[in-house]
Design an enzyme around this catalytic site. Structure first.
Site, PDB file in Angstrom:
ATOM      1  N   SER A  31      -5.471  -5.614  -4.373  1.00 52.39           N
ATOM      2  CA  SER A  31      -6.188  -6.655  -3.642  1.00 52.39           C
ATOM      3  C   SER A  31      -7.012  -6.056  -2.502  1.00 52.39           C
ATOM      4  CB  SER A  31      -5.195  -7.668  -3.077  1.00 52.39           C
ATOM      5  OG  SER A  31      -5.864  -8.654  -2.319  1.00 52.39           O
ATOM      6  N   ASN A 139       1.014 -12.817  -0.755  1.00 52.71           N
ATOM      7  CA  ASN A 139       1.099 -11.812   0.298  1.00 52.71           C
ATOM      8  C   ASN A 139       1.935 -12.374   1.445  1.00 52.71           C
ATOM      9  OD1 ASN A 139       0.803  -9.962   2.323  1.00 52.71           O
ATOM     10  ND2 ASN A 139      -1.428 -10.007   2.364  1.00 52.71           N
ATOM     11  N   CYS A 142       1.838 -11.836   5.818  1.00 52.41           N
ATOM     12  CA  CYS A 142       1.025 -12.566   6.792  1.00 52.41           C
ATOM     13  C   CYS A 142       1.911 -13.128   7.908  1.00 52.41           C
ATOM     14  CB  CYS A 142       0.299 -13.726   6.111  1.00 52.41           C
ATOM     15  SG  CYS A 142      -0.821 -13.241   4.805  1.00 52.41           S
ATOM     16  N   THR A 205       0.443  -2.361   3.238  1.00 52.38           N
ATOM     17  CA  THR A 205       0.169  -1.267   4.168  1.00 52.38           C
ATOM     18  C   THR A 205       1.206  -1.201   5.293  1.00 52.38           C
ATOM     19  OG1 THR A 205      -1.288  -2.729   5.418  1.00 52.38           O
ATOM     20  CG2 THR A 205      -2.302  -1.330   3.736  1.00 52.38           C
ATOM     21  N   GLY A 283      -6.009   1.423  -4.827  1.00 48.82           N
ATOM     22  CA  GLY A 283      -6.669   0.778  -3.705  1.00 48.82           C
ATOM     23  C   GLY A 283      -7.643   1.690  -2.990  1.00 48.82           C
ATOM     24  N   THR A 284      -7.151   2.389  -1.977  1.00 45.43           N
ATOM     25  CA  THR A 284      -7.993   3.232  -1.137  1.00 45.43           C
ATOM     26  C   THR A 284      -8.779   4.263  -1.944  1.00 45.43           C
ATOM     27  OG1 THR A 284      -6.476   2.952   0.717  1.00 45.43           O
ATOM     28  CG2 THR A 284      -7.976   4.811   0.821  1.00 45.43           C
TER      29      THR A 284
END
Length: 304
Positions: A31, A139, A142, A205, A283-284
C-alpha cells in the site's frame, strides 16, 4: 469500454491460492507504492504481478501531511504522507472502475484507514459491492481519536470490535495490517483472528525521525527533514523485523500472511516465504526502482 488487456506473459509458476481466490504469483505492491494503479500503469506492468494493494482509503478526502514527505537515508527511507487520499466516494466512482477495466490477472486489495472504528466500517461497506475488490486490508496502526490517539491495534477490545464490525459489513476477506512495535504481535494477531480476520499483513513501518544537516549556526540545522517532523521507517533495515513477525503471526494464528518490509531481491522474497508468508509485498524498493516487482514476478514464473 474496451476489454482489459491480457497479462504480458502468461505465468508459468504455480498460482497461490489464498483469500478465497488465486494470485498468479506471490508478488504484490505494498500500500502506498502504486497509488490506485493508474499512476504507475506506464511504468509497472501491474497485470504481471499478484496484484496491487491500493493506497489508503478513508471516508472523506485527506490532504495528508505537509512537504517534505520523504527522506532517504543509508538504511532505507523515512516517510510521512499522512494517508492522503481522495475519499471513498471518489475511489468507488473512479479508481475501482479503472482497476476493473485494466486488470485481468492481478488481484486488487483495498487498504482502509480511519480515525474512528466507524470510519473503517463506512469504507468497507461502501466498497463491498465492487467485485474487483479481492480483499480489504485494515491498517490498524492509525491513531484512534476516540482513545486519545492510541493505535487501534494496541487495544485488544477496540481491535476486536473494529474487525467484527467490518466482518459484518462485507463478504470479502479481511486482512489486518499490524505494526512491528506491538509488544506481542502474535497475540494481537490472535485477537484479530478471533474477531473474524482472515489474514494479516506484517509489518507496517517503524516510527522514526531525522534532522537536517547543517553547519554550525545554520538556520535549519535543527529542523526535521520531514514536514510532519516524524514518519515511518521502511526499506532494507526492516527485512529481519518483518520476517520474524511473519513467522510469529503465522505460527500463532495459522492464517495467511502477506510479508512486507525490506524486500528488494529474490533472496528477500524467499526469506518471507520460508517464514510462512503466502504473499510478499514490495514497497520502498519499487519506489527506488519500479522494475523490481516485475523482476521478482518473472523469477516466480521461471522458478516458482
Amino acid at each position: 469500454m474496451t476489454a482489459p488487456p491480457a497479462p504480458l506473459v502468461p505465468p508459468a509458476g504455480p498460482p497461490i491460492t489464498v483469500f478465497g481466490t488465486t494470485f498468479q504469483n506471490p508478488i504484490v505492491l505494498a500500500s502506498g507504492t502504486a497509488g490506485f494503479g493508474h499512476e504507475v500503469a506506464g511504468v509497472i506492468a501491474l497485470d504481471r504481478l499478484g496484484g496491487p494493494v491500493t493506497k489508503a482509503v478513508s471516508p472523506e478526502p485527506r490532504a495528508g501531511h505537509p512537504a517534505p514527505r520523504v527522506a532517504e537515508f543509508e538504511g532505507g527511507m523515512l516517510n510521512a504522507v499522512g494517508l492522503a487520499n481522495p475519499g471513498v466516494e471518489h475511489v468507488a466512482q473512479i479508481e475501482l472502475p479503472w482497476l476493473a477495466a485494466h486488470l485481468r490477472g492481478a488481484r486488487v486489495i483495498v487498504n482502509v484507514v480511519g480515525a474512528l472504528v466507524e470510519d473503517y466500517v463506512k469504507v468497507v461497506a461502501a466498497l463491498a459491492a465492487h467485485t474487483v475488490v479481492t480483499a480489504f486490508e485494515l491498517n490498524v496502526s492509525c491513531p484512534n481519536t476516540a482513545k486519545g490517539g492510541e493505535e487501534f491495534g494496541a487495544d485488544d477490545r477496540v481491535l476486536a470490535d473494529l474487525v467484527a464490525r467490518c466482518r459484518a459489513a462485507a463478504t470479502q476477506p479481511l486482512i489486518v495490517k499490524l505494526a512491528p512495535t506491538l509488544p506481542d504481535i502474535g497475540r494481537t494477531a490472535s485477537v484479530a483472528a478471533g474477531a473474524g480476520a482472515d489474514g494479516f499483513t506484517v509489518v507496517n513501518t517503524i516510527p522514526g525521525t531525522l534532522w537536517r544537516h547543517g553547519g554550525r549556526g545554520a538556520h535549519d540545522a535543527r529542523k526535521p527533514r520531514l514536514g510532519y517532523g516524524q514518519g515511518g521507517v521502511s526499506g532494507p533495515a526492516l527485512l529481519p523485523v518483518g520476517v520474524l513477525a511473519t513467522r510469529r503471526v503465522r505460527e500463532r494464528t495459522g492464517k495467511p500472511v502477506i510479508g512486507v518490509g525490506g524486500v528488494r531481491t529474490v533472496e528477500d522474497v524467499e526469506q518471507y516465504l520460508s517464514a510462512g508468508a503466502a504473499l510478499v509485498g514490495v514497497g520502498t524498493a519499487a519506489l527506488a526502482d519500479p522494475r523490481v516487482p516485475e523482476r521478482l514476478a518473472a523469477w516466480w514464473e521461471r522458478h516458482g
